[in-house]
Every structure is written in C-alpha cells, then in structure tokens.
Design an enzyme around this catalytic site. Sequence first.
Site, PDB file in Angstrom:
ATOM      1  N   GLU A  77     -40.965  40.822 -46.649  1.00  0.00           N
ATOM      2  CA  GLU A  77     -42.044  39.960 -47.887  1.00  0.00           C
ATOM      3  C   GLU A  77     -42.279  41.034 -48.598  1.00  0.00           C
ATOM      4  OE1 GLU A  77     -43.888  36.789 -46.261  1.00  0.00           O
ATOM      5  OE2 GLU A  77     -41.707  35.756 -45.640  1.00  0.00           O
ATOM      6  N   GLU A 127     -33.550  31.722 -42.927  1.00  0.00           N
ATOM      7  CA  GLU A 127     -34.739  30.774 -42.490  1.00  0.00           C
ATOM      8  C   GLU A 127     -35.006  29.654 -42.727  1.00  0.00           C
ATOM      9  OE1 GLU A 127     -38.449  32.541 -42.829  1.00  0.00           O
ATOM     10  OE2 GLU A 127     -37.812  34.634 -42.404  1.00  0.00           O
TER      11      GLU A 127
HETATM   12  O1  G3I Z   1     -49.935  31.609 -30.958  1.00  0.00           O
HETATM   13  C1  G3I Z   1     -51.589  30.917 -31.793  1.00  0.00           C
HETATM   14  C2  G3I Z   1     -52.273  30.929 -30.767  1.00  0.00           C
HETATM   15  O2  G3I Z   1     -52.497  31.444 -29.833  1.00  0.00           O
HETATM   16  C3  G3I Z   1     -53.439  29.345 -31.537  1.00  0.00           C
HETATM   17  O3  G3I Z   1     -53.859  28.601 -30.756  1.00  0.00           O
HETATM   18  C4  G3I Z   1     -53.218  28.700 -31.964  1.00  0.00           C
HETATM   19  C5  G3I Z   1     -53.676  28.442 -33.380  1.00  0.00           C
HETATM   20  O4  G3I Z   1     -53.798  27.291 -34.127  1.00  0.00           O
HETATM   21  O5  G3I Z   1     -52.476  29.374 -33.910  1.00  0.00           O
HETATM   22  C6  G3I Z   1     -51.178  30.441 -33.024  1.00  0.00           C
HETATM   23  O6  G3I Z   1     -50.247  31.123 -33.405  1.00  0.00           O
HETATM   24  C7  G3I Z   1     -49.289  30.497 -34.874  1.00  0.00           C
HETATM   25  C8  G3I Z   1     -48.793  31.128 -34.605  1.00  0.00           C
HETATM   26  O7  G3I Z   1     -47.975  30.558 -35.987  1.00  0.00           O
HETATM   27  C9  G3I Z   1     -47.645  30.664 -32.852  1.00  0.00           C
HETATM   28  O8  G3I Z   1     -47.398  28.963 -33.085  1.00  0.00           O
HETATM   29  C10 G3I Z   1     -49.812  30.960 -35.820  1.00  0.00           C
HETATM   30  O9  G3I Z   1     -52.169  30.599 -36.291  1.00  0.00           O
HETATM   31  C11 G3I Z   1     -49.957  30.454 -37.511  1.00  0.00           C
HETATM   32  O10 G3I Z   1     -50.008  30.723 -38.543  1.00  0.00           O
HETATM   33  C12 G3I Z   1     -47.984  30.806 -36.632  1.00  0.00           C
HETATM   34  O11 G3I Z   1     -47.430  29.810 -38.005  1.00  0.00           O
HETATM   35  C13 G3I Z   1     -45.744  30.987 -38.515  1.00  0.00           C
HETATM   36  C14 G3I Z   1     -45.558  31.597 -39.710  1.00  0.00           C
HETATM   37  O12 G3I Z   1     -45.010  32.502 -39.619  1.00  0.00           O
HETATM   38  C15 G3I Z   1     -47.081  32.730 -39.588  1.00  0.00           C
HETATM   39  O13 G3I Z   1     -47.518  33.936 -39.589  1.00  0.00           O
HETATM   40  C16 G3I Z   1     -45.156  30.101 -38.509  1.00  0.00           C
HETATM   41  O14 G3I Z   1     -45.022  29.652 -37.086  1.00  0.00           O
HETATM   42  C17 G3I Z   1     -43.802  30.541 -38.484  1.00  0.00           C
HETATM   43  O15 G3I Z   1     -42.855  29.841 -38.594  1.00  0.00           O
HETATM   44  C18 G3I Z   1     -44.237  31.316 -39.449  1.00  0.00           C
HETATM   45  O16 G3I Z   1     -42.373  31.915 -40.316  1.00  0.00           O
HETATM   46  C19 G3I Z   1     -42.376  32.932 -41.344  1.00  0.00           C
HETATM   47  C20 G3I Z   1     -41.662  34.121 -41.041  1.00  0.00           C
HETATM   48  O17 G3I Z   1     -42.054  34.888 -39.721  1.00  0.00           O
HETATM   49  C21 G3I Z   1     -41.271  35.033 -42.535  1.00  0.00           C
HETATM   50  N1  G3I Z   1     -41.012  33.769 -43.324  1.00  0.00           N
HETATM   51  C22 G3I Z   1     -41.743  32.781 -43.738  1.00  0.00           C
HETATM   52  C23 G3I Z   1     -42.605  31.897 -42.402  1.00  0.00           C
HETATM   53  C24 G3I Z   1     -42.519  30.950 -42.844  1.00  0.00           C
HETATM   54  O18 G3I Z   1     -43.927  31.289 -43.434  1.00  0.00           O
END
Ligand code: G3I
Length: 385
Positions: free
Chosen positions: A167, A272
């Site tokens: 990105e 994705e």
């Molecule tokens: O691991 C923590 C956990 O300890 C905590 O209790 C919880 C509370 O919210 O958060 C957890 O982390 C979350 C993580 O996913 C794991 O579940 C983050 O808050 C959350 O922001 C994160 O979201 C991910 C997102 O990327 C953020 O980077 C999504 O699962 C994931 O599907 C998404 O994937 C991205 C690709 O990497 C890049 N392209 C876009 C795609 C969709 O956004």
Amino acid sequence: MINRHLSAALAASLCLVACSRATVPASASAGAAPQGLKDTFRSAFLVGAAIAPKQFEEQDVANAALVKREFNTISPENVLKWVVVHPQPDHYDFAPADKYVAFGERNGMFIVGHTLVWHSQVPGWVFQDAQGQPLTRDALLARMKDHIQTVVGRYKGRIKGWDVVNEALNEDGTLRQTPWMRIIGPDYIAKAFQFAHEADPAAELYYNDYNLDYAAKRNGAVRLVKSLLDQGIPVKAIGSQEHLKLTTPTAAEVDSSIRAFAALGVKVNMTELDIDLLPQATRNSADVSLRAGPAPSLNPYAAGLPDSLQRKLARRYQDLFRVYMANQEAIDRITFWGVSDGDSWLNGWPVPGRTSYPLLFDRQLGKKPAYDAVAAVAKEPRVVP
Ligand code: G3I
C-alpha cells in the site's frame, strides 16, 4: 474485450503449462479426487485464504478442515505484520508465525508472507530514536534491513513469496506520504526489495496494494513496478488485493489491470479477494485507518442476507472468475481475505459490529451460492482476452 473461445485441445495444452508450475508439492495433489477449489482450479492457479490462529492452530477444527479441503495456498492475516512479530526494538516474537508456517508445511501449501514494509500495524518506535526524535534516513534503513533480514531469513526456503511493500500508493497513483517515505525517500521501496532478495534469493517478491483496478492507481503501480524492474529489482508479481464492491470496479477494469501488469512481464496475484455488499460508509477504499458509524442503516442484513443479494453476490463472483480464468497465464494465485463470512475483517471495518457477507462460505462454514457459481466457471469453455 473477452470474446474468443479456445478449443478444448488448446485449453488442455494451457493446462499442461499451468500444471507444471512448481508451486505445490506433487504429494499434495497426486491421485486425489476433486474436493475443493484448489482442485477445481488446479490447472489454472492456486486458490487460498488468509488465515488466523483459529485455523492454523486448529483451535476451530471444522474451520481448519475447510482450509485444508479447499485451499493450496495460505496468507497470514496478521501474524507476520511488524507489530506482532517485532513488537519491541530488541524483541521478535515468532511463536504465532512459526505455527502458521508449520500448518502450511503440514498440508503441502504454498506459504505467503504478509507483509514486511507497511505504514499500518507498525509500532511507533520503529521511526524514532531513543529520545523520541525521528530517525535519520540511515538509521531507519538499518532498522528496516534488520527487520526484513531477520524475518525473511528465519523462514528462508519455507515462505515462498513475500508482500515486500504494502500500500505505498495514493489513489492518484503518486507515492503515499508514509513515515518510510518521509524519512528515507522514495527509494525505500527498492531498498526493501533489495534486503528481502538478499535474505532469500529464491523467494518470490511482490508489491501489494488495493484499488489497483482503477486507472490512476493502476498506472501508478505500473510506473512503480517498471521503475523497480528497470533497476534490476526482481519483482515477481503485483498483488492486487481485490477488496471489491458489488458493482465496482467493473469486470472490464479488473481485466485491464491484469493485462497492464502482465505486460510488464510480472505475474498478478489476487491477494485479498472479498466483495463487500453492505452500504458504503466511507470513501471507496480499503484503508484500515478509515472509521464510520455505527448506525442501524449501515447494517441492514443482521438477520440474514436476502436471496436476491445472495444471487447478486454469486453473479459478481462468477463474472470475476471468468476474468481470472481468461487471464490464467498471468495469474499465479487467487487468495480470499478470510475463510468464512464470520471471520471477515469486514464485520469490523470501517463500521464496528456489522454482519457482512463477503466470502464464499457462510457463518456455519457452508458453501454459499457464490461458491457453486465460482466452481461452475472452471467447467466453462476457455475464453481469452
Ligand atoms: O491482536 C489484538 C488483540 O490483542 C486486541 O485485543 C484486539 C482489540 O481490538 O485487537 C487485536 O488486533 C487487531 C488485529 O486485526 C488482530 O485481530 C487489530 O486491532 C485490528 O486493527 C487488526 O485488523 C487487521 C487490519 O488488517 C489492520 O491492519 C485485520 O484483521 C486484517 O484483516 C487487515 O488486513 C489488511 C491487510 O493486511 C492489508 N490490506 C487491507 C486488509 C484489510 O484491512
């Protein structure tokens, strides 16, 4: 336009070409009756999903079994992102990623690494010195090199392909002003690829982004990857994330991007894939920093998806897979972002607590009509652009 039909004989010879890709161990396919999408599309491309601990630690046995039945490639939804694998300057935590890689190896899958250099899910300390001041270019390059070489080096020969930079582009195709860009400058991208290549010269290296089916950003990706190739950087493929809506981008736009990228001499991975049916709450983007709601009007199908929409989703997936099949020589892999609707990030983004239906498997892990619509494409006469 997609309008020419190939003869069965030509389709069979293309199959021979595709089947020769040395990406999945022969033992994973030998003699098995068709069971899942991986078998349905074996002659065309790999099919996979982004997975999380519930699947790769096999905590959810049925969910893990579905992954094994349907997919021959996996991507880590979160466990190889910087904040998880390298949370503090002198501390790497490889425990979750080790389990992810072991799951892929146990099941003979093509294992993808996601992602080395991104502006999201990277701790603030990465860009600061011990006094909290912005790092110098040289210090940040050294930190980037250490991270990439440690992570890629650990899985050398096991993780077969890496989303090296994720990105980096704005919607208009210019380079995004991330901390990487501000501190190092535009060559941070080439440097990241160089460090990854040094760490595992055999690994496939990818540039990965969303909204690449829209012309301005597509053109930006073409410029970026062309400039990397011109510098001798071994970019194997462009990862087009394919976080799509029901009607946008059009199938013709998707087709145009695949062809524009293939014309550079790189492969194209759909990395994705999902299709968001819910009301659009923000601008058209997969930018994880966007947030909206909650509001009941933004979550209209909490009690279930109407049949009419179920059919529209099936038709949309079918149209896309027709484009993918038509361009199968250019495409190495199609990866869904999540396994079943219940797992999807789109239940929480950009509006928390929604009930989303973007994938091929429902919340009970059953095949949706979209699954059958996709599988049916594999049986259609071959169409080429
Ligand atoms: O691991 C923590 C956990 O300890 C905590 O209790 C919880 C509370 O919210 O958060 C957890 O982390 C979350 C993580 O996913 C794991 O579940 C983050 O808050 C959350 O922001 C994160 O979201 C991910 C997102 O990327 C953020 O980077 C999504 O699962 C994931 O599907 C998404 O994937 C991205 C690709 O990497 C890049 N392209 C876009 C795609 C969709 O956004």
